[in-house]
Design a protein around this motif. Structure first.
Motif, PDB file in Angstrom:
ATOM      1  N   GLU A   1     -34.248 -46.805  19.970  1.00 39.41           N
ATOM      2  CA  GLU A   1     -32.892 -46.768  19.427  1.00 39.41           C
ATOM      3  C   GLU A   1     -32.405 -48.194  19.259  1.00 39.41           C
ATOM      4  O   GLU A   1     -33.021 -49.147  19.747  1.00 39.41           O
ATOM      5  N   ILE A   2     -31.276 -48.350  18.591  1.00 40.99           N
ATOM      6  CA  ILE A   2     -30.827 -49.698  18.239  1.00 40.99           C
ATOM      7  C   ILE A   2     -30.560 -50.547  19.476  1.00 40.99           C
ATOM      8  O   ILE A   2     -30.732 -51.776  19.452  1.00 40.99           O
ATOM      9  N   GLU A   3     -30.145 -49.937  20.590  1.00 40.44           N
ATOM     10  CA  GLU A   3     -29.862 -50.706  21.800  1.00 40.44           C
ATOM     11  C   GLU A   3     -31.094 -51.418  22.343  1.00 40.44           C
ATOM     12  O   GLU A   3     -30.967 -52.398  23.086  1.00 40.44           O
ATOM     13  N   ASN A   4     -32.303 -50.950  21.969  1.00 41.99           N
ATOM     14  CA  ASN A   4     -33.510 -51.638  22.428  1.00 41.99           C
ATOM     15  C   ASN A   4     -33.576 -53.072  21.914  1.00 41.99           C
ATOM     16  O   ASN A   4     -34.171 -53.942  22.551  1.00 41.99           O
TER      17      ASN A   4
ATOM     18  N   ILE B   1     -40.534 -52.323  26.136  1.00 38.92           N
ATOM     19  CA  ILE B   1     -39.124 -52.517  25.783  1.00 38.92           C
ATOM     20  C   ILE B   1     -38.769 -51.732  24.523  1.00 38.92           C
ATOM     21  O   ILE B   1     -37.649 -51.231  24.371  1.00 38.92           O
ATOM     22  N   GLU B   2     -39.719 -51.575  23.609  1.00 39.53           N
ATOM     23  CA  GLU B   2     -39.450 -50.857  22.365  1.00 39.53           C
ATOM     24  C   GLU B   2     -39.301 -49.360  22.573  1.00 39.53           C
ATOM     25  O   GLU B   2     -38.568 -48.703  21.825  1.00 39.53           O
ATOM     26  N   ILE B   3     -39.972 -48.775  23.560  1.00 35.10           N
ATOM     27  CA  ILE B   3     -40.030 -47.311  23.633  1.00 35.10           C
ATOM     28  C   ILE B   3     -39.252 -46.709  24.800  1.00 35.10           C
ATOM     29  O   ILE B   3     -39.097 -45.489  24.871  1.00 35.10           O
ATOM     30  N   ILE B   4     -38.737 -47.538  25.712  1.00 39.28           N
ATOM     31  CA  ILE B   4     -37.891 -46.989  26.774  1.00 39.28           C
ATOM     32  C   ILE B   4     -36.521 -46.623  26.206  1.00 39.28           C
ATOM     33  O   ILE B   4     -36.147 -47.103  25.131  1.00 39.28           O
ATOM     34  N   PRO B   5     -35.741 -45.777  26.874  1.00 39.87           N
ATOM     35  CA  PRO B   5     -34.393 -45.470  26.392  1.00 39.87           C
ATOM     36  C   PRO B   5     -33.478 -46.686  26.545  1.00 39.87           C
ATOM     37  O   PRO B   5     -33.124 -47.091  27.652  1.00 39.87           O
TER      38      PRO B   5
END
Length: 602
Positions: free
Chosen positions: A450-453, A544-548
């Motif tokens: 998501e964008i917050e990543n 970092i890319e795939i965690i919530p």
């Protein structure tokens, strides 16, 4: 417009709290202040009254910085203070007292970082005394006052059309124009006598008003008394600012007061929505966030409220003894109910631009701030398209809304769609991209969850936390230092997420394969997905890319709240990220939106 303020602003005193007693609409009210404060509430709730108090204080501080103290009446008897000439301030002072009862004095106590206070005391009609309290330290001369109360206040006065033939006045007249009704009549004089920040002002005009420029004041000596002119080339055709539209004149004045006040502790704006259309309201908020001083705005604008961080908003209501700071975005519904407003300017913007960008929730706030960092001003200002938020990952809803808008307007609309990836596989992501391109010219589904990543940049988180702690120290007098590591905090978070994230990826992959009926066995689906997942999880950047992302930021804030009593907003995180740290995928997305600004609908 990106402005950097470091030691100068951080060293100034800040206003932490204000207590009103029997002042105008308030029998008793406490208002707690942060860095950004947007006062909202029904008509006649007292929003402008709070700003009026600060404007009186601003005049009182200017007097105390130039005159010796004298003996005046205070709440506890005779004390050293300063008499404030209310008649010289552009505020209504006839109805100072609560319920018009003049038999009981009114007072306002301003609490300042470090523990000092400034009190405005109104013992009788027409009289106002400023009483400084430096915790026992004497402040009887301007030097000692400035040492203890370095907390000047700036504000936007009431604006109007600029003067047709503006005479050149003395420098003092231009300085005073920054604080009173004469500002519009002395607009050119302000920049003539105080030109140091003109380059910054001009840059702001170029970035926020497409096609317009402004030149420094020039002197016309062909008349009995010298006049000042300021020419504004529009698409390289110059004309005097008087002949520019009223909206442009007001925007120039608004930016003038903002930029000339960048050194103050607190900056005030009362109902900017009276002067500015929705595009400029959004841009105003972005500019104010980079200014440096704390900000206090009173508004009814749904544009400003929806653009703000939830905890920027202070609800003011009659009968309440404390202002209420909004903590949860869902509470915004209460704000709109109280305002009695359901105004939606989106369709008007679509009709004007014939372009629309669909995003999830408030994601465009993050996108616009990153666009400003990259100098993509057509994206950051949104002048070339309307932004339509949708709830969650819902491509079909974007298709339906577009169809409804085109039916309503009777014309085609160019469309861009920006969506979170969530836990979808590469195969499903590409499948949805292909479907969206059937009705949209530009489609982006993030490569990350998501964008917050994109905000999970450890060095930037450390910088933002250090800055926030420094601000808290300045307000409270504490001496806390930042000793955590965002990289370590995120590592701990990701270690606990592996099984959850894996299960989410596998569940969505199986659902998608059943949906498109590939006929593959679940064992093969799982093996393929686990191989791809393991490759990503083995690298820190991949994790970092795939965690919530939202949950990761919440986890970071939980640690910071426990250790330092601070939290970081998405705005603070974006501001802390250097241009070189912006993720390449995000940079590519913003460049795509920049190109979309010139796309014509089919």
């Amino acid at each position: 417009m990106e402005v950097k303020w470091d030691n100068l602003i951080k060293a100034r005193k800040r206003f932490n709290k204000v207590n009103f007693t029997r002042f105008k609409a308030f029998r008793a009210l406490e208002v707690n202040l942060n860095q950004f404060n947007i006062l909202v509430g029904p008509n006649n709730a007292g929003k402008s009254t709070i700003l009026t108090a600060f404007r009186i204080l601003a005049a009182a501080i200017r007097r105390a910085e130039s005159k010796k103290a004298e003996i005046v009446d205070g709440p506890l008897g005779k004390v050293y203070g300063h008499k404030v000439e209310l008649a010289n301030i552009s505020v209504a002072y006839e109805n100072i007292y609560f319920n018009y009862d003049e038999t009981i004095p009114a007072q306002i106590v301003f609490h300042i970082s470090g523990g000092n206070t400034l009190t405005l005391y109104f013992p009788e009609q027409g009289i106002c005394n400023l009483i400084p309290d430096a915790q026992g330290r004497p402040c009887v001369n301007p030097k000692s006052f400035q040492s203890e109360f370095d907390c000047s206040i700036g504000f936007v006065p009431i604006l109007g059309p600029v003067e047709h033939n503006e005479l050149r006045y003395e420098k003092e007249a231009a300085r005073l124009a920054l604080f009173n009704y004469g500002a519009a009549r002395n607009f050119r004089n302000i920049w003539y006598h105080f030109p140091d920040k003109f380059a910054e002002f001009r840059k702001a005009i170029n970035e926020t008003w497409p096609g317009m420029d402004i030149e420094p004041p020039s002197v016309d000596t062909s008349h009995a008394k010298p006049r000042l002119h300021m020419f504004c080339p529009e698409d390289r055709i110059p004309r005097e600012i008087f002949w520019a539209g009223f909206g442009f004149q007001v925007w120039c004045q608004m930016l003038t007061h903002i930029i000339q006040s960048s050194h103050v502790s607190l900056f005030l704006i009362d109902e900017p929505d009276i002067y500015l259309h929705s595009d400029l309201q959004r841009q105003l908020l972005a500019i104010l966030r980079t200014l440096g001083p704390d900000i206090l705005i009173a508004t009814h604008s749904t544009e400003i409220i929806t653009e703000a961080e939830a905890d920027d908003i202070l609800l003011i209501a009659k009968g309440k003894t404390r202002s209420k700071r909004i903590k949860n975005p869902s509470q915004l519904e209460e704000i709109f109910r109280l305002l009695g407003s359901n105004v939606n300017p989106i369709l008007t913007q679509v009709a004007k631009t014939r372009r629309v960008v669909f995003v999830e929730g408030k994601d465009f706030q993050i996108l616009s701030r990153f666009a400003a960092k990259l100098g993509l001003h057509k994206v950051s200002t949104r002048n070339s398209f309307a932004v339509v938020p949708v709830d969650g990952f819902n491509p079909e809803r974007t298709r339906s809304i577009k169809a409804g808008m085109e039916f309503t307007l009777g014309s085609s609309i160019a469309t861009a769609v920006v969506l979170d990836r969530d836990y979808r596989s590469d195969k499903e992501r590409k499948h949805i991209l292909h479907q969206c391109l059937e009705y949209a010219e530009t489609v982006v589904i993030h490569h990350c969850k998501e964008i917050e990543n994109y905000l999970l940049v450890p060095a930037a988180i450390d910088r933002a936390a250090t800055s926030r702690i420094a601000d808290r120290n300045a307000r409270t007098g504490e001496k806390a230092t930042y000793s955590h590591s965002a990289a370590h905090i995120l590592q701990e978070f990701t270690d606990k997420q592996e099984h959850y994230v894996t299960s989410q990826y596998l569940a969505l992959r199986r659902r998608f394969e059943k949906l498109i009926r590939t006929g593959e066995y679940e064992e093969k689906i799982d093996a393929d997905e686990l191989k791809l997942f393991s490759e990503k999880w083995s690298k820190p950047d991949g994790r970092i890319e795939i965690i919530p992302g939202k949950s990761a930021i919440s986890h970071v804030n939980g640690i910071l709240q426990d250790a330092y009593q601070i939290s970081l907003t998405t705005t603070a995180l974006v501001d802390a990220i250097h241009v070189t740290e912006i993720h390449p995928d995000l940079r590519s997305l913003l460049e795509s939106l920049d190109g979309f600004c010139t796309v014509e609908p089919h």
